[in-house]
Scaffold this motif. Structure first.
Motif, short mmCIF file in Angstrom:
data_model
loop_
_atom_site.label_atom_id
_atom_site.label_comp_id
_atom_site.label_asym_id
_atom_site.label_seq_id
_atom_site.Cartn_x
_atom_site.Cartn_y
_atom_site.Cartn_z
N ARG A 89 0.82 -1.21 0.00
CA ARG A 89 0.00 0.00 0.00
C ARG A 89 0.86 1.27 0.00
O ARG A 89 0.46 2.30 -0.49
CB ARG A 89 -0.90 0.02 1.24
CG ARG A 89 -2.02 -0.96 1.20
CD ARG A 89 -3.09 -0.48 0.21
NE ARG A 89 -4.12 -1.49 0.08
CZ ARG A 89 -5.15 -1.61 0.92
NH1 ARG A 89 -5.28 -0.76 1.90
NH2 ARG A 89 -6.03 -2.57 0.76
N TRP A 90 2.02 1.17 0.60
CA TRP A 90 2.88 2.34 0.76
C TRP A 90 3.97 2.42 -0.29
O TRP A 90 4.54 3.47 -0.53
CB TRP A 90 3.56 2.28 2.14
CG TRP A 90 2.60 2.20 3.27
CD1 TRP A 90 2.05 1.06 3.82
CD2 TRP A 90 2.05 3.29 4.01
NE1 TRP A 90 1.20 1.38 4.84
CE2 TRP A 90 1.17 2.75 4.99
CE3 TRP A 90 2.22 4.67 3.93
CZ2 TRP A 90 0.47 3.55 5.88
CZ3 TRP A 90 1.52 5.46 4.83
CH2 TRP A 90 0.65 4.90 5.78
N GLU A 91 4.21 1.27 -0.88
CA GLU A 91 5.42 1.16 -1.68
C GLU A 91 5.46 2.14 -2.85
O GLU A 91 6.50 2.72 -3.15
CB GLU A 91 5.52 -0.28 -2.20
CG GLU A 91 6.85 -0.54 -2.85
CD GLU A 91 6.87 -1.87 -3.57
OE1 GLU A 91 5.80 -2.45 -3.79
OE2 GLU A 91 7.96 -2.31 -3.90
N GLY A 92 4.30 2.31 -3.52
CA GLY A 92 4.28 3.16 -4.71
C GLY A 92 4.81 4.55 -4.41
O GLY A 92 5.64 5.08 -5.14
N LEU A 93 4.38 5.09 -3.29
CA LEU A 93 4.80 6.43 -2.91
C LEU A 93 6.31 6.47 -2.67
O LEU A 93 7.02 7.33 -3.18
CB LEU A 93 4.04 6.84 -1.64
CG LEU A 93 4.43 8.19 -1.04
CD1 LEU A 93 3.95 9.31 -1.93
CD2 LEU A 93 3.86 8.33 0.37
N VAL A 94 6.78 5.49 -1.90
CA VAL A 94 8.20 5.47 -1.55
C VAL A 94 9.05 5.30 -2.81
O VAL A 94 10.06 5.97 -3.00
CB VAL A 94 8.48 4.36 -0.53
CG1 VAL A 94 9.98 4.21 -0.30
CG2 VAL A 94 7.76 4.68 0.77
N ARG A 95 8.58 4.41 -3.68
CA ARG A 95 9.36 4.15 -4.90
C ARG A 95 9.50 5.40 -5.75
O ARG A 95 10.54 5.69 -6.30
CB ARG A 95 8.69 3.06 -5.74
CG ARG A 95 9.06 1.66 -5.34
CD ARG A 95 8.57 0.67 -6.37
NE ARG A 95 9.44 0.63 -7.53
CZ ARG A 95 9.28 -0.21 -8.54
NH1 ARG A 95 8.29 -1.06 -8.55
NH2 ARG A 95 10.11 -0.21 -9.55
N ARG A 96 8.40 6.14 -5.88
CA ARG A 96 8.45 7.32 -6.74
C ARG A 96 9.38 8.38 -6.18
O ARG A 96 10.03 9.11 -6.91
CB ARG A 96 7.05 7.88 -6.97
CG ARG A 96 6.32 7.19 -8.12
CD ARG A 96 5.06 7.93 -8.51
NE ARG A 96 4.08 7.95 -7.44
CZ ARG A 96 3.22 6.97 -7.20
NH1 ARG A 96 3.24 5.89 -7.96
NH2 ARG A 96 2.36 7.05 -6.22
N LEU A 97 9.44 8.45 -4.85
CA LEU A 97 10.31 9.45 -4.24
C LEU A 97 11.78 9.04 -4.32
O LEU A 97 12.67 9.87 -4.31
CB LEU A 97 9.92 9.68 -2.78
CG LEU A 97 8.63 10.48 -2.59
CD1 LEU A 97 8.24 10.53 -1.12
CD2 LEU A 97 8.79 11.89 -3.14
N ALA A 98 12.01 7.73 -4.37
CA ALA A 98 13.39 7.25 -4.44
C ALA A 98 13.84 7.25 -5.90
O ALA A 98 13.18 7.82 -6.76
CB ALA A 98 13.48 5.86 -3.84
N GLY A 99 14.94 6.59 -6.16
CA GLY A 99 15.49 6.62 -7.51
C GLY A 99 16.17 7.95 -7.74
O GLY A 99 16.03 8.88 -6.94
N LEU A 100 16.90 8.07 -8.81
CA LEU A 100 17.54 9.36 -9.09
C LEU A 100 17.09 9.82 -10.47
O LEU A 100 16.03 10.40 -10.62
CB LEU A 100 19.06 9.23 -9.01
CG LEU A 100 19.62 9.15 -7.58
CD1 LEU A 100 21.08 8.76 -7.59
CD2 LEU A 100 19.46 10.47 -6.85
N GLY A 101 17.88 9.54 -11.49
CA GLY A 101 17.53 9.97 -12.84
C GLY A 101 16.46 9.08 -13.44
O GLY A 101 15.89 8.21 -12.78
N ILE A 102 16.20 9.32 -14.70
CA ILE A 102 15.16 8.58 -15.41
C ILE A 102 15.82 7.66 -16.43
O ILE A 102 16.68 8.09 -17.20
CB ILE A 102 14.20 9.57 -16.12
CG1 ILE A 102 13.51 10.43 -15.05
CG2 ILE A 102 13.18 8.84 -16.96
CD1 ILE A 102 12.83 11.65 -15.61
#
Lengths: 954, 416
Positions: free
Chosen positions: A137-150
C-alpha cells in the motif's frame, strides 16, 4: 556561488572558444576545456541537484569521481544518460542537461519539504513501519520518491566495442607516480607497459598544479612516454575491476566528449586486460569534514576548489573560507591566494599548527581560527555564513561560541583517503594508518603494488588530527553520505540498535551505498562507528570494495554481441533454397530450421497437414543436416560404444545400423540415435539434432576422465555433411533418377542399412532409417554440395509431387507413428524401462554407463511415468504438448502430454505422453487437464498410423 | 522487545531516536545448549526462531563466523516465488511464500515484501511447450500461475525487446502474480530480533572449527570462542556445507560455485515485475531504491571466492542489454558474489544424517533466499522431533542412494 566573468590565467581552458549549453532549461556559456561542473560554477549555478532521500538542495562538491551531489540527466532520447556526474562530463557545444530527482526543478523542488520531516525518517525507518495493512500500500509512494535519474526509453544509437590486451606491466593512473612508474618499467624495451588514465588528458593531480616546475615536468614526461615504443597510453579510460589471475576490466570513453554529435559512433570500449604486474597509481580522494549542515551548496572539498581554480580558472567565491584538520588545506589556501583567489580565513580544529604555515597565512592576509569548529552553516540556496565554536580540546566538547563568519564558499579538508579500491578488489589487505587516519595497502594477494598517494605517500606531512564528527552539537544534521542523506546520527542509531558490524551499518544506514559507493563517506562513517562503539577503527574494519570502481554502462559489458550477434546461429547448407520456398524459420538449438513451408495465406497447421499428406502419399524432402554426426574411431571404438550404449554394439556388422539409447550415470535416457558401423574400428553416431555437442562432450568426458586406457578418437562431423531426408513411397524412385553408383533398389538396400558411394559426382553416405514411418533415405554429401543436392532432388521429384517439409511436419509424422523423441517424450527421470527397453537392459551381457543406477530402488518404484500413446475420446478433441494427465482423484499430476498434433492422415488428434504406470494400464481411461479444461483420453499403444509398419518396406 | 510501529517511530522521534533498544543482544557463548545452529544467515536464524517459537526449545545458540546475514542471505536478489515443477517442490516453496506474505506482521518487521509478480519468458516453440507443462504443474497444485501471450507480455514489460530483429523472439511466458521481492537484510534482522527476543543466543564472530562426534552421536562443537556441549547441531551454512559436514565425517554431494548478483545505479521506477528467462539467461527486477537488480548463471567453476569473475558478469549483462536495449546507457553500480551449494538434482537437502543429532539444511543452490521461512521451520521440526517434517521428506540425504531425485532442472529445463 559567484559568477566568474574572466578565467584566471594559466588555466587549462581556452577562454577564446565559448561553448553554449543548457541546464534545466536555461542557456549558459562555458569554454573549451570545461567540465559541465566547472561551466555551471563559472555561471554561478549553485544548486545542481537534490539528495536522494530528503531532496535537499545540493551544489557541486568535488571535481571528479568522488562527486556525490552534481548528478544530472544528460541529454535526451537515445542519448539520455541518468546520473551523469557533472564533474566528469566534458563540456561540448549544445550540451543539454537537467537536474534530477526534483519537481519542477532542482532550484525549487516541492519535495524539498521532506527535509522538515527528517526527524521522522531516521536510518531504516521503513523497517519499523508501513506494515499495516501491508507494505505494498505504501510502496508506490516510496518508490516514486526514491530513484535518481530517469531510465532512457529509446534505444541507444551508439555501439560498444570490446578489446583484449596483454601487458607485462599495467600502470593505473598517469599522474606523477604513474608516469614515473611507467617510465621506470619501460626502460626494459622488452617490457610492454600499458599506462591508463581516467581523465580527459594525462597528468592526474599535476593538471591542477599551478607550479611551473610541475607543468614542465609533466610535459617532459609525456614527451618521453610518447617516444617510447613499448608504452601504450590509454586516456579517458577507467580501470573498473580487478579480478582473479590479474585480469582487469577498463572502460575507455571514445566519443562521450562529443555528445549526441557523435551520432552512431562507437561510444565506449571495454578493455579486458591481462596483466603480468599491476602498478596502482590511483591517487587519493579528499575527505569532507562532518559538521552540522555541511551539505549546503557552496561547501566543497578543498581539493576541488583548488582544481577549479588552477585547472579551470575559476575563483568560485568572493569570500572563501577553509576548514580543515590537516596541513594540506593550508598549502592549498596559500596557493589560491597566490593565484588571486579571495581566501579570507582558515578555520582549523587543531589548536596548534606549524608556525611557518601560520606565518605565511598571516602574511597572505588570511584570518586564522585555530582550535575552532564549524557548528552550523546558514544560507538558503547557497552558503552565506558559518557559526563557529572554540573546542575545549581534541575531540572534546565545545568551549565557547566564536562568533560567525560570512563566506560564500567553504573549502573543507578532513584528510585524504588513498584510492585502494582496485587493491582491495585484487584481494590485497589494507591496514589502518593512525597518523594519517586512512587505510593503506598492506599485503598484496596478486602481482600488484600501489605507489604514490594510493599507497599513502603524501608529498608533505599532513599532521592530521581526526575529528569524525563535530562534538557538542546534535549529530542529526551532520551529513556523512551526501547523496543518500546519511547523517552521523544515523550511524549512531545503528550502533545503538546493535548493528555494530561495519557491513551491518552500511546496510542499515545505506552509508556508502550511493552511486559514488562511499568514496567520500566510508572512512568518516567508520570513524563515527568506532566512536559510537568504543572500538579503534582497525577493529571496526572496512566493507569490501566491489567492482566497478566507477559505475560503467551496461552496454559496454554487452559490447557488440547484440541482436543477430547475441549468440551464434547456424544456417542449413541449403538455406537459400528454404528461403526461396517460403520456409517459416525458427530456432532449434543453434540451428535456424524451417518449421514448415506455409504458402501465402496458408496457416501453419494447414501447411504441416499438406506436407504430411505428401510424405505419406508421394514423397517429401527435409533438410536434416543438423542431425548429429559423431565419428568414433580407434582400436577400442567398439568396446567404448558398447559401454556407452545400452544396446549391444559388439555384434554390429560393417555396413549395418542399429538404434541405440544412451544413458547418463543416473540411468536417465539422454539420447537416442542410430549407430552405423563404417568399418571394424570406425563408427558413425547419429545423435538427436540438438544433442550433437552435448553428446560429444559426454563421450569425451568418459574418455578423458574415466577410460584413459581406451584408444578412441571422437570427432564431431555434424557440420561437415549436409544431410537431406528423402521420405515417402516415391522416395526410391526419386533417388534412383540421380546420377550415382549406389543401388537403391528394395532388394539391394534394405531398412537400417548403410551405403557409401558417389552421387552427382560427389562422395555420399546414405542411411536407410526412418523417423517418418515411410521409406526414407538420409543422404549425406559434403556440406557445400547440400544446396545442389537439394535442388537436384526437388527437380527429380517434381513429377512425383515432391514437397519440402519442415521439422514440425517431421514431428507430426513421427507422432503418428509413435516414435519417441528423446527430450520431448522423455524427461529428466525417464529410464529405459519407461520406454519399453527393460528387456534390452536385462539381455545385455556387458556393463554400460547408467546400468548400476537402473538397479536403484527408484527404478522399480510404482507410479513411474512411462511412454504411451494417448487417444482422446471425444471426436474432434484437441490437446497440446504440456497438458497434464491427472490422477484418478483429479487432484494431482500423473503424467503429461508430450507430443500432440492434429493428424491429417487420420483426421484426428494423435498424442504421446508419459503417464504413471502406463505400460500396465493400456486401455484405461484418464483425464487430460490443460488451461482449466478437462478431457477424457485412453492410454493406447504408441503409433496409430500404419501400426504394422508396412510402409517402411514399401 | 519494543514494538515497531508508526506510532512508536513518532514517539521516538520526540527523543531524537536516542532511546531505541538494541535489536538483539551480543551474548557470550554458554558452555552448553540444547541445540546449536551453525550459520547465522536467514536459514540458521529462522531455524532458531522456529525452534523457540514452535518447538518450545529456547536454549539455542546460533553461531555465526562473521556477521549475521552476511552470507548468501545478504547477497542474493531477494526473489520469492513458488512456481516449481514437482509437487514436492511447489508444496514446500508455496508454504515458504505464504510465510513471506505475512512475515512483516508475524515478526513485526517490515521486510518490504512486494508481490510484483514474477514473469518467466519462453523464446522458442519447444521452450513454450515445456512452459505449458510447467505452468499446468503449478496450476494443478492450486498455486497461482497465468500463461501469458506475447502481446500481454509486451504490455506488462514495455522495455522488453520485442523487435523482429531480436536474436530470440519472445514466444510467451507465464506469470506468478504472488511472487515478489523483499529486503534480504531485513529478513535476517527480523528473524534475529524475534529469535533473540525468545531467548536464543546469536553469537557473531564465532567460527566453528570442529564437531565432536562420539559413538555416532554429536557431542559438541568446537569454536573460535571455546567448546560448546550440545546433543543437537543444525547446519545451515550454504556454500561451506561440505566443509562443515566433513567435520562430522560426512561427505555431501554438494558443489560450491559462485553466483553473482549486481545492481545498476538507481533510477525512477521503470520496471514493474521480476522477469526471468532461461534461454537469454538473466533476471531483472527493480528495488524500491530504484536500482535494477540483476542476476544470471553461476560462474562456471567451483569456487569459494565470494566475488565472481568477469566472463560471467559480461554474459549476464549481455543478456540484459539484449533483452532490454534501453538499459544500455544505465550504469552498473556494484557487482558481488555469493557461494551457492548445488546438489546433483538442484534440489535442497533438509535431513537427518548418519550422525545422530546432526541435521543439515543445504543444497539450496541459487534459490535459498525464498526458502528461508520454510527451510527454518522444517529444519527446526526435524531437529526437535528427530524425524523429517512432512514437507521435507522428499528432500532427505538418502534420496541420492535410492535414486529418488527431485530433478527440477531436468524436468523444467530451467535453473532455479
Amino acid at each position: 556561488m559567484k559568477r566568474t566573468a574572466q578565467r584566471l590565467p594559466h588555466a587549462r581552458v581556452d577562454p577564446g572558444k565559448t561553448l553554449r549549453f543548457r541546464f534545466d532549461g536555461r542557456t549558459y556559456e562555458g569554454v573549451a576545456g570545461d567540465s559541465l561542473a566547472s561551466a555551471l560554477l563559472a555561471n554561478g549555478v549553485g544548486v545542481v541537484g537534490r539528495s536522494f532521500k530528503l531532496h535537499r538542495p545540493r551544489g557541486v562538491f568535488g571535481c571528479g569521481k568522488e562527486e556525490a551531489n552534481a548528478l544530472v540527466q544528460l541529454e535526451s532520447g537515445g542519448y539520455s544518460e541518468p546520473n551523469a556526474r557533472a564533474t566528469l562530463v566534458p563540456l561540448y557545444e549544445g550540451l543539454e542537461a537537467r537536474g534530477q530527482n526534483a519537481w519542477p526543478n532542482v532550484r525549487s523542488d516541492v519535495f524539498g519539504a521532506l527535509g522538515v520531516f527528517k526527524r521522522l525518517l531516521p536510518a531504516s525507518f521503513y523497517y519499523k513501519t508501513f506494515m499495516w495493512p501491508n507494505w505494498q500500500r505504501w510502496e508506490g509512494l516510496v518508490r516514486r520518491l526514491a530513484g535518481l535519474g530517469i531510465a532512457p526509453t529509446s534505444a541507444d544509437p551508439q555501439k560498444y566495442l570490446k578489446q583484449n590486451v596483454h601487458a607485462d606491466v599495467v600502470v593505473v593512473g598517469a599522474g606523477r607516480s604513474g608516469l614515473e612508474a611507467a617510465l621506470a618499467t619501460s626502460r626494459d624495451p622488452a617490457c610492454r607497459v600499458l599506462l591508463i588514465d581516467e581523465q580527459e588528458e594525462p597528468g592526474g593531480g599535476l593538471l591542477a598544479s599551478p607550479a611551473a616546475a610541475d607543468r614542465s615536468w609533466l610535459e617532459e614526461a609525456l614527451r618521453e612516454v610518447a617516444a617510447r615504443d613499448n608504452i601504450t597510453l590509454l586516456c579517458r579510460t577507467t580501470v573498473n575491476g580487478y579480478y582473479d589471475n590479474n585480469v582487469l576490466a577498463a572502460l575507455e570513453r571514445l566519443s562521450n566528449h562529443h555528445g549526441p554529435a557523435a551520432g552512431g559512433a562507437v561510444r565506449e570500449r571495454f578493455w579486458r586486460i591481462f596483466a603480468g604486474r599491476v602498478v596502482l597509481a590511483t591517487g587519493a580522494i579528499e575527505r569532507p569534514l562532518v559538521f552540522p549542515n555541511n551539505d549546503r551548496p557552496g561547501i566543497m572539498l578543498a581539493s576541488a576548489v583548488r582544481e577549479y581554480c588552477h585547472r579551470y580558472g575559476l575563483t568560485l567565491g568572493e569570500r572563501i573560507v577553509f576548514y580543515t584538520n590537516n596541513d594540506s588545506a593550508w598549502r592549498t589556501a596559500l596557493e589560491l591566494v597566490d593565484a588571486g583567489v579571495p581566501v579570507v580565513a582558515i578555520i582549523d580544529l587543531r589548536p596548534a599548527v606549524e608556525s611557518e604555515l601560520r606565518q605565511r597565512a598571516r602574511e597572505a592576509g588570511i584570518a586564522l581560527h585555530l582550535g575552532t569548529v564549524v557548528t552550523d552553516t546558514r544560507g538558503r540556496s547557497g552558503l552565506r555564513r558559518l557559526v563557529l565554536h572554540r573546542l575545549a580540546g581534541p575531540g572534546d566538547a565545545l568551549e565557547a561560541p566564536a562568533g560567525t563568519l560570512d563566506c560564500d564558499v567553504l573549502a573543507m579538508s578532513g584528510g585524504w583517503t588513498p584510492t585502494v579500491h582496485l587493491y582491495s578488489q585484487s584481494g590485497g589487505l589494507l591496514a589502518y594508518r593512525d597518523s594519517d587516519a586512512c587505510f593503506v595497502p598492506e599485503r598484496a594477494h596478486q602481482a600488484v603494488t600501489a605507489v604514490g598517494r594510493a599507497n599513502g605517500e603524501f608529498a608533505a606531512p599532513l599532521n592530521l588530527q581526526p575529528q569524525w564528527l563535530t562534538p557538542g552539537v546534535s549529530a542529526e544534521h551532520q551529513w556523512v553520505d551526501f547523496q543518500y542523506d546519511v547523517t552521523a546520527s544515523d550511524i549512531q542509531l545503528a550502533a545503538r540498535e546493535n548493528f555494530v558490524s561495519v557491513e551491518h551499518v552500511k546496510r542499515y544506514t545505506t552509508n556508502g551505498m550511493s552511486v559514488d559507493q562511499g568514496k567520500t563517506s566510508n572512512v568518516n562513517g567508520l570513524g563515527i562507528l568506532a566512536l559510537a562503539t568504543g572500538r579503534p577503527i582497525p577493529e571496526v574494519g572496512t566493507t569490501r570494495f566491489r567492482p566497478p570502481y566507477h559505475p560503467t554502462s551496461l552496454g559496454a559489458y554487452a559490447g557488440i554481441e547484440l541482436g543477430a550477434l547475441y549468440t551464434p546461429f547456424q544456417q542449413l547448407p541449403a538455406h537459400a533454397a528454404h528461403v526461396a520456398a517460403g520456409a517459416l524459420f525458427e530456432d532449434y538449438g543453434a540451428w535456424q530450421r524451417p518449421a514448415c513451408y506455409p504458402r501465402p495465406g496458408e496457416e501453419e497447421e494447414a501447411a504441416m497437414a499438406r506436407e504430411a499428406r505428401a510424405v505419406r502419399s508421394a514423397v517429401g524432402l527435409l533438410d536434416y543436416s543438423p542431425l548429429g554426426k559423431l565419428e568414433v574411431r580407434g582400436p577400442d571404438a567398439r568396446e567404448f560404444l558398447n559401454r556407452m550404449y545400452l544396446n549391444n554394439i559388439r555384434t554390429l556388422e560393417v555396413g549395418a545400423a542399429r538404434y541405440g539409447l544412451m544413458l547418463n550415470e543416473a540411468g536417465i535416457v539422454i539420447d537416442d540415435g542410430v549407430v552405423v558401423c563404417l568399418a571394424r574400428d570406425h563408427f558413425l553416431l547419429h545423435t538427436t539434432s540438438g544433442g550433437a555437442t552435448t553428446i560429444h562432450q559426454h563421450l569425451e568426458e568418459w574418455l578423458q576422465c574415466e577410460w584413459t586406457d581406451l584408444e578412441v578418437i571422437v570427432g564431431n562431423a555434424t557440420t561437415q555433411w549436409a544431410t537431406l531426408m528423402l521420405s515417402g513411397p516415391k522416395a526410391r524412385a526419386v533417388l534412383a533418377q540421380l546420377d550415382g553408383d549406389i543401388d537403391v533398389s528394395r532388394e539391394a538396400f534394405g531398412h537400417m542399412q548403410y551405403r557409401e558411394g558417389r552421387l552427382l559426382g560427389q562422395p555420399c553416405r546414405i542411411l536407410r532409417a526412418s523417423f517418418t514411418g515411410e521409406v526414407s533415405f538420409e543422404i549425406s554429401v559434403p556440406a557445400n554440395c547440400g544446396l545442389s543436392l537439394w535442388e537436384a532432388l526437388m527437380q527429380a521429384g517434381e513429377p512425383h509431387g515432391i514437397v519440402p517439409f519442415g521439422i514440425e511436419t517431421l514431428m507430426l509424422l513421427r507422432t503418428e507413428k509413435g516414435y519417441p523423441h528423446v527430450g520431448a517424450d522423455t524427461d529428466g527421470n525417464t529410464m529405459p524401462q519407461d520406454l519399453g527397453w527393460g528387456g534390452a537392459v536385462a539381455n545385455k551381457p556387458d556393463d554400460f554407463v547408467g546400468r548400476r543406477s537402473l538397479s536403484q530402488p527408484v527404478g522399480s518404484d510404482p507410479g513411474r511415468f512411462q511412454f504411451t500413446g494417448l487417444e482422446l475420446l471425444e471426436a474432434d478433441a484437441r490437446t497440446v504438448s504440456g497438458a497434464h494427465i491427472l490422477t484418478a482423484d483429479g487432484e494431482s499430476t500423473a503424467g503429461y502430454v508430450t507430443s500432440a498434433f492434429h493428424s491429417p492422415n487420420l483426421n484426428r488428434t494423435v498424442a504421446l505422453g508419459i503417464v504413471a504406470d502406463a505400460r500396465d494400464r493400456q486401455g484405461e481411461e484418464v483425464t487430460v487437464f490443460y488451461a482449466g479444461q478437462r478431457q477424457r483420453a485412453r492410454l493406447i499403444k504408441p503409433g496409430v498410423y500404419d501400426p504394422a509398419g508396412e510402409a517402411l518396406n514399401g | 522487545m519494543e514494538k515497531y510501529s508508526g506510532f512508536n517511530l513518532l514517539k521516538h522521534a520526540l527523543t531524537g531516536h536516542r532511546r531505541w533498544p538494541r535489536s538483539w543482544r551480543s551474548p557470550e557463548p554458554k558452555p552448553r545448549y540444547d541445540v546449536v545452529i551453525i550459520g547465522g544467515g536467514g536459514h540458521g536464524l529462522a531455524t532458531a526462531y522456529y525452534l523457540a517459537k514452535e518447538q518450545g526449545i529456547t536454549n539455542v545458540a546460533v553461531l555465526e563466523k562473521g556477521w549475521l546475514g552476511g552470507g548468501n542471505t545478504g547477497r542474493n536478489t531477494a526473489v520469492s516465488r513458488s512456481n516449481y515443477f514437482y509437487p514436492e517442490s511447489t508444496r514446500f516453496f508455496e508454504h515458504s511464500l505464504k510465510r513471506f506474505e505475512t512475515m512483516g506482521r508475524d515478526l513485526n518487521y517490515n521486510i518490504m515484501f512486494s508481490q510484483v509478480g514474477l514473469l518467466n519468458l519462453a523464446f522458442s516453440r519447444h521452450e513454450l511447450e515445456i512452459f505449458r507443462r510447467w505452468a499446468t504443474a503449478i496450476q494443478v497444485q492450486g498455486v497461482d500461475c497465468q500463461v501469458m501471450s506475447r502481446d500481454e507480455i509486451a504490455a506488462a514489460v514495455p522495455l522488453l525487446n520485442m523487435s523482429p530483429h531480436a536474436r530470440y523472439r519472445v514466444y510467451g511466458g507465464f506469470m506468478q502474480r504472488r511472487g515478489g521481492i523483499s529486503r534480504h537484510d531485513a529478513v535476517a534482522w527480523a528473524y534475529a530480533r524475534a529469535a533473540d527476543n525468545l531467548g536464543v543466543d546469536i553469537i557473531q564472530n564465532c567460527e566453528v572449527t570442529g564437531l565432536e562426534v562420539g559413538d555416532g552421536r554429536i557431542r559438541g562443537v568446537k569454536t573460535s570462542r571455546g567448546a560448546i556441549r550440545t546433543d543437537k547441531v543444525g547446519m545451515a551454512v550454504a556454500g561451506h556445507s561440505t566443509a562443515v559436514a566433513a567435520m562430522a565425517g560426512i561427505k555431501l554431494p554438494i558443489v560450491s560455485q559462485c553466483l553473482q548478483a549486481m545492481v545498476s545505479e538507481p533510477v525512477k521506477p521503470c520496471f514493474d515485475h521480476v522477469v526471468m528467462s532461461p534461454m537469454v539467461h538473466c533476471y531483472v527486477s527493480q528495488s524500491d531504491r530504484g536500482e535494477l537488480v540483476i542476476g544470471g548463471g553461476a560462474d562456471t567453476h567451483p569456487s569459494y571466492g565470494q566475488r565472481g569473475n568477469l566472463p560471467t558478469t559480461e554474459a549476464v549483462l549481455n543478456a540484459v542489454v539484449e533483452m532490454y536495449p534501453t538499459f544500455s546507457r544505465l550504469k552498473l553500480m556494484r557487482q558481488w558474489g555469493g557461494i551457492v551449494d548445488i546438489a546433483p538434482d538442484s534440489s535442497p537437502i533438509v535431513s537427518k544424517t548418519p550422525v545422530t543429532g546432526f541435521y543439515i539444511s543445504t543444497g539450496w543452490g541459487t534459490g535459498g533466499y525464498k526458502a528461508i521461512p520454510a527451510g527454518g521451520e522444517t529444519l527446526a521440526h526435524t531437529i526437535a522431533h528427530d524425524r523429517p517434517h512432512p514437507l521435507v521428506e522428499p528432500f532427505s540425504l538418502d534420496r541420492f542412494a535410492q535414486g529418488r531425485l527431485v530433478d527440477e532442472g531436468a524436468a523444467a529445463g530451467v535453473a532455479h
